[in-house]
Write a protein that holds these residues in place. Structure first.
Motif, PDB file in Angstrom:
ATOM      1  N   VAL A  73       0.842  -1.204   0.000  1.00 38.02           N
ATOM      2  CA  VAL A  73       0.000   0.000   0.000  1.00 38.02           C
ATOM      3  C   VAL A  73       0.876   1.252   0.000  1.00 38.02           C
ATOM      4  N   GLY A  74       1.950   1.249   0.772  1.00 34.34           N
ATOM      5  CA  GLY A  74       2.837   2.407   0.828  1.00 34.34           C
ATOM      6  C   GLY A  74       3.574   2.641  -0.467  1.00 34.34           C
ATOM      7  N   THR A  75       4.132   1.578  -1.053  1.00 33.46           N
ATOM      8  CA  THR A  75       4.897   1.746  -2.283  1.00 33.46           C
ATOM      9  C   THR A  75       3.991   2.079  -3.465  1.00 33.46           C
ATOM     10  N   ALA A  76       2.756   1.581  -3.446  1.00 31.77           N
ATOM     11  CA  ALA A  76       1.814   1.910  -4.506  1.00 31.77           C
ATOM     12  C   ALA A  76       1.503   3.405  -4.513  1.00 31.77           C
ATOM     13  N   ARG A  77       1.686   4.045  -3.370  1.00 32.72           N
ATOM     14  CA  ARG A  77       1.477   5.500  -3.280  1.00 32.72           C
ATOM     15  C   ARG A  77       2.754   6.275  -3.556  1.00 32.72           C
ATOM     16  N   LEU A  79       5.479   6.161  -1.752  1.00 31.71           N
ATOM     17  CA  LEU A  79       6.107   6.606  -0.514  1.00 31.71           C
ATOM     18  C   LEU A  79       7.463   5.922  -0.325  1.00 31.71           C
ATOM     19  N   GLY A 133      -3.727   2.328   4.437  1.00 33.78           N
ATOM     20  CA  GLY A 133      -3.943   3.577   3.701  1.00 33.78           C
ATOM     21  C   GLY A 133      -4.267   4.738   4.617  1.00 33.78           C
ATOM     22  N   TYR A 136      -1.052   5.897   6.366  1.00 33.57           N
ATOM     23  CA  TYR A 136      -0.210   6.704   5.483  1.00 33.57           C
ATOM     24  C   TYR A 136      -0.824   8.081   5.211  1.00 33.57           C
ATOM     25  N   ASP A 137      -2.154   8.138   5.103  1.00 31.27           N
ATOM     26  CA  ASP A 137      -2.815   9.436   4.893  1.00 31.27           C
ATOM     27  C   ASP A 137      -2.467  10.412   6.014  1.00 31.27           C
ATOM     28  N   GLY A 214      -3.127  -2.422  -6.079  1.00 33.62           N
ATOM     29  CA  GLY A 214      -3.983  -1.732  -7.025  1.00 33.62           C
ATOM     30  C   GLY A 214      -3.901  -2.403  -8.384  1.00 33.62           C
ATOM     31  N   ALA A 262       7.278   2.916  -9.255  1.00 33.68           N
ATOM     32  CA  ALA A 262       7.057   4.057  -8.373  1.00 33.68           C
ATOM     33  C   ALA A 262       8.291   4.950  -8.362  1.00 33.68           C
TER      34      ALA A 262
END
Length: 328
Positions: A73-77, A79, A133, A136-137, A214, A262
């Motif tokens: 989830v973090g790397t998909a964003r 981060l 998520g 991280y937000d 994702g 990413a």
């Protein structure tokens, strides 16, 4: 007080021995189930330091799946690795990397988030991808979080009554983050025990990839997006039935210099991220083996090491692929 007769004494001894035998059977049965299913009481995964300093961290298949989800989830964003390490250390402290259904007051899940404090509904918080998520937000809103001491950054998000508690997990979280973000190659291994109620097959692997990374993880890698079982092909001459069966059980994720990765992540790091994710999910998804960059991990090996394997013929220079073979 009347004395016990010899018959009563013998009967008492037999009852005690019988009870002891039943207890031993119960313990043996429990241990057997834990061994077969990879239960939470027996570490079956390990991440080792890439620096050769001997540092390592042992954890369970359940924890491995949750750590892989938090990282994905973090790397998909987009981060950085530091954000992932902060998230993993937080989850280690709050829940032991387990998606628990209880906590202080109405706290729930990996990060012990509270519905009453606006973190989401109880059902949402119990979804590891959603919970990660949300963490991280909040983390990205902390000014300069990547330069802060880990425990300070985590506390700015969590507002815990024990603000220094996260620090003790920093080393383990850093090892996990390095492996699961792909920055430390071939450092994560698991025994790959089958889960008690497994969900296997290539469709389950694709669905789990989409859940954590994702849908872009499949389209960017050039993998098949459909989550339906592949149709049985028209019979054609083939090397052997086994080869055909293996092909139908394989999820191939091409990784090359042209792969959309990413920010700040190389294609090779992306490949190891996907490969380690697959190993972490091996028990839950019935994954038999994972190959990448000339190395292969195989479930059931006593040492679970990554071992050299020949590069498939026809592989173009500068390209590679993560190959995930399921047991069904």
């Amino acid at each position: 007080m009347p004395e016990s007769s010899p018959t009563q004494t013998r009967r008492g001894r037999l009852l005690r021995r019988g009870a002891s035998f039943l207890v031993l059977l119960a313990v043996a049965g429990y241990l057997a189930v834990q061994y077969v299913t990879g239960g939470t009481g027996d570490p079956a995964c390990e991440v080792a330091s890439a620096g050769g300093d001997g540092a390592s961290y042992e954890f369970t298949p359940e924890q491995a799946v949750n750590a892989a989800t938090i990282t994905a989830v973090g790397t998909a964003r987009g981060l950085p690795e530091r954000a992932v390490a902060i998230a993993l250390a937080t989850a280690l402290q709050e829940s032991g990397l387990r998606n628990i259904t209880h906590g202080d007051r109405d706290s729930l899940g990996l990060f012990q988030q509270r519905p009453s404090q606006g973190w989401g509904t109880a059902k949402e918080i119990q979804d590891p991808a959603y919970a990660a998520g949300e963490f991280y937000d909040h983390l990205v809103k902390v000014s300069g979080y990547s330069r802060l001491p880990l425990t300070v950054a985590a506390q700015r998000v969590q507002r815990s009554g024990y603000p220094e508690a996260y620090a003790k997990h920093e080393q383990d979280a850093t090892l996990l983050a390095a492996a699961l973000t792909g920055h430390a190659a071939a450092t994560l291994t698991c025994e790959g025990r089958q889960a008690a109620t497994p969900t296997g097959g290539p469709d389950a692997v694709r669905a789990a990839l989409v859940r954590d990374f994702g849908r872009e993880v499949l389209t960017a890698a050039g993998a098949t997006v459909t989550l339906k079982a592949p149709a049985t092909p028209t019979p054609t001459p083939s090397p052997s039935p086994t080869a055909t069966s293996t092909a139908l059980r394989t999820v191939t994720l091409p990784v090359s210099a042209d792969t959309d990765t990413a920010a700040g992540t190389t294609a090779r790091q992306r490949g190891w991220q996907l490969a380690h994710w697959a190993v972490a999910n091996a028990s839950a998804l019935h994954i038999e083996n994972v190959s990448y960059a000339g190395l292969r991990w195989t479930a059931g090996n006593t040492d679970s090491e990554w071992r050299p394997v020949a590069t498939p013929k026809g592989t173009a220079k500068g390209t590679d692929a993560v190959r995930i073979v399921t047991a069904q």
